[in-house]
Enzyme design. Structure first.
Site, PDB file in Angstrom:
ATOM      1  N   GLU A 153       0.786  -1.242   0.000  1.00 35.74           N
ATOM      2  CA  GLU A 153       0.000   0.000   0.000  1.00 35.74           C
ATOM      3  C   GLU A 153       0.819   1.294   0.000  1.00 35.74           C
ATOM      4  OE1 GLU A 153      -3.093  -0.017   2.947  1.00 35.74           O
ATOM      5  OE2 GLU A 153      -3.973  -1.858   2.172  1.00 35.74           O
ATOM      6  N   GLU A 159      -5.013  -8.733   1.078  1.00 40.29           N
ATOM      7  CA  GLU A 159      -5.692  -8.378   2.333  1.00 40.29           C
ATOM      8  C   GLU A 159      -7.158  -8.150   2.051  1.00 40.29           C
ATOM      9  OE1 GLU A 159      -4.249  -5.004   4.557  1.00 40.29           O
ATOM     10  OE2 GLU A 159      -2.172  -5.656   4.288  1.00 40.29           O
TER      11      GLU A 159
HETATM   12  C1  FCB Z   1      -4.507  -2.059   5.487  1.00 38.48           C
HETATM   13  C2  FCB Z   1      -3.110  -2.303   6.020  1.00 38.48           C
HETATM   14  C3  FCB Z   1      -3.051  -3.313   7.141  1.00 38.48           C
HETATM   15  C4  FCB Z   1      -4.226  -3.174   8.079  1.00 38.48           C
HETATM   16  C5  FCB Z   1      -5.524  -3.156   7.326  1.00 38.48           C
HETATM   17  C6  FCB Z   1      -6.745  -3.093   8.196  1.00 38.48           C
HETATM   18  O1  FCB Z   1      -4.568  -0.789   4.926  1.00 38.48           O
HETATM   19  O2  FCB Z   1      -2.262  -2.742   4.984  1.00 38.48           O
HETATM   20  O3  FCB Z   1      -1.823  -3.186   7.781  1.00 38.48           O
HETATM   21  O4  FCB Z   1      -4.051  -2.053   8.845  1.00 38.48           O
HETATM   22  O5  FCB Z   1      -5.539  -2.080   6.433  1.00 38.48           O
END
Ligand code: FCB
Length: 450
Positions: free
Chosen positions: A163, A358
């Site tokens: 990210e 994620e």
């Molecule tokens: C993302 C992050 C991770 C976590 C999630 C909820 O943006 O990569 O570390 O904080 O959100």
């Protein structure tokens, strides 16, 4: 079943959020160590000093992964554990920790997916200008190669960045994440360019350092817009909205194509070049050649998106969310459709194997009188999102994996310990772990889909 035969079912974490052990065994400081110690930065006044104490308890945590039937585990490496000063002398104990973790994972039949940078920049490099300093391209490549040199005898999958939208956008433009800067557009576009160059230089250096062939990916994030209907116009509008560069403003770096087109196509998107023209650094053909080193897979962290429709002029607009729409405990919208259309659009554009690196939900989890942690909302979330994700495969997207965020409750950045995303409940006073109902649900899902 639309998921491919070897589909990778996993869960994810990151170093600063779980490891603790912030000042032991030679680790250097990173920007989150310093930021979280500043009063007023973290909602509940906490830090990641101890977090889940995973550094000392990783064997127990791997056992839990095994109990859940996870096929893969995505974690990140703390740069300052390997190079306490960011470069120079290697800290052998840091290397040993990750080496032991990998051995333990492999003994339990779990494939490691290693992220090199999940936001915890060594503080010494920050003091030298961090992402503003062009030398960081070489610092990052050297660090990445060192990791690969030690771990690629056993690990195959490496991810450069997690990210960049957040660590540059929030960290250096909006100023609400470490290091907490509100920099100028000129500076953040320079930083973004350096991040992309660092990615390319690392890909080259990692391939050269690998002792076995490795696979390299990249994990940006997006708000994955999805169409309001199956009308061709709405689908086109959602696609366009997903890839367009937003106007200048706080969320200018929160977009897909600025961060991915250079890597995969070797050029920045035309609309962004026009919009941001007055603020861009010098961009050379040489830079673009470095940035666009071939990669093997493409990840996205996707949590939600916005329903998008075509207006009378055909232009995309975001529809009004209905009153009372579902939210997670951090007040993020719950929009399962994003896991269908996001991967589909991303695959159509980039044509690389896709992983959701994620996706997950924070809930108001607590231990019930029966000693268990009941989280029906998370189970419902996972089921809805995964059913949508499966549709992307049916539409022909080459989807290869899914990493639930997160393996366990952890330090949720500026939210502190209030954002519980885990499949495993963590009592932060005693470090006791309890598998939530969702962990058992996921185990079952994995069995049925393997
Ligand atoms: C993302 C992050 C991770 C976590 C999630 C909820 O943006 O990569 O570390 O904080 O959100």
């Amino acid at each position: 079943m639309a998921f491919c035969k070897d589909f990778v079912w996993g869960a994810a974490t990151s170093s600063y959020q779980i490891e603790g052990a912030w000042n032991v065994d030679g680790k250097g400081l990173n920007i989150w160590d310093v930021y979280s110690h500043q009063p007023g930065t973290i909602d509940d006044g906490s830090t990641g000093d101890v977090a889940c104490d995973h550094y000392h308890r990783f064997r127990e945590d791997v056992k839990l992964m095994k109990e859940m039937g996870l096929k893969a585990y995505r974690f990140s490496i703390s740069w300052a554990r390997i190079f306490p000063k960011g470069y120079g002398e290697v800290n052998e104990k840091g290397v040993q920790f990750y080496s032991d973790l990998i051995d333990c994972l492999l003994e339990n039949g779990i494939e490691p997916y290693i992220t090199l940078y999940h936001w915890d920049l060594p503080y010494e490099l920050h003091k030298k200008g961090g992402w503003m300093n062009e030398e960081i391209v070489q610092w990052f490549a050297t660090y990445a190669a060192e990791v690969v040199k030690h771990l690629s005898d056993r690990a195959t999958y490496f991810i450069t960045f997690n990210e960049p939208q957040v660590f540059i956008g929030h960290g250096c433009l909006m100023g609400d994440n470490a290091p907490g800067y509100k920099s100028t557009y000129q500076d953040v576009f320079q930083m973004a360019h350096n991040v992309l160059k660092a990615h390319g230089a690392a890909v080259k250096a990692m391939r050269a350092a690998a002792v076995r062939p490795i696979k390299i990916g990249y994990a940006p994030t997006c708000s994955a817009h999805y169409p309001a209907s199956e009308r061709v116009e709405d689908i086109e509008a959602a696609r366009q909205h997903l890839f367009e560069c937003p106007p200048l403003g706080e969320r200018v770096l929160w977009n897909v194509s600025w961060w991915s087109d250079p890597i995969i196509f070797g050029h920045y998107p035309e609309d962004g070049l026009a919009l941001y023209r007055d603020y861009l650094p010098q961009i050379t053909a040489e830079d673009m050649a470095l940035i666009s080193q071939p990669i093997d897979f493409y990840c996205q962290n996707i949590y939600n998106g916005h329903e998008t429709a075509a207006g009378p002029d055909g232009k995309p607009y975001e529809t009004q969310r209905p009153f009372g729409y579902p939210l997670n405990a951090m007040v993020w919208p719950v929009t399962p459709e994003c896991l269908h259309w996001g991967p589909r659009f991303l695959y159509e554009r980039y044509r690389l194997p896709i992983y959701i690196s994620e996706n997950g939900m924070s809930c108001h989890d607590a231990v019930s009188l029966d000693g268990k942690v009941h989280d029906p909302n998370r189970i419902d979330f996972m089921q809805r999102y995964l059913l949508e994700y499966e549709k992307a495969a049916r539409d022909g997207a080459d989807i290869r994996g899914y990493f639930y965020w997160s393996l366990m409750d952890n330090f949720e950045w500026t939210y502190g310990y209030n954002g519980r995303f885990g499949l495993v409940y963590v009592n932060f006073q005693t470090q006791e772990r309890i598998l939530k109902d969702s962990a058992y649900w996921y185990k079952n899902w994995i069995e049925e889909h393997s």
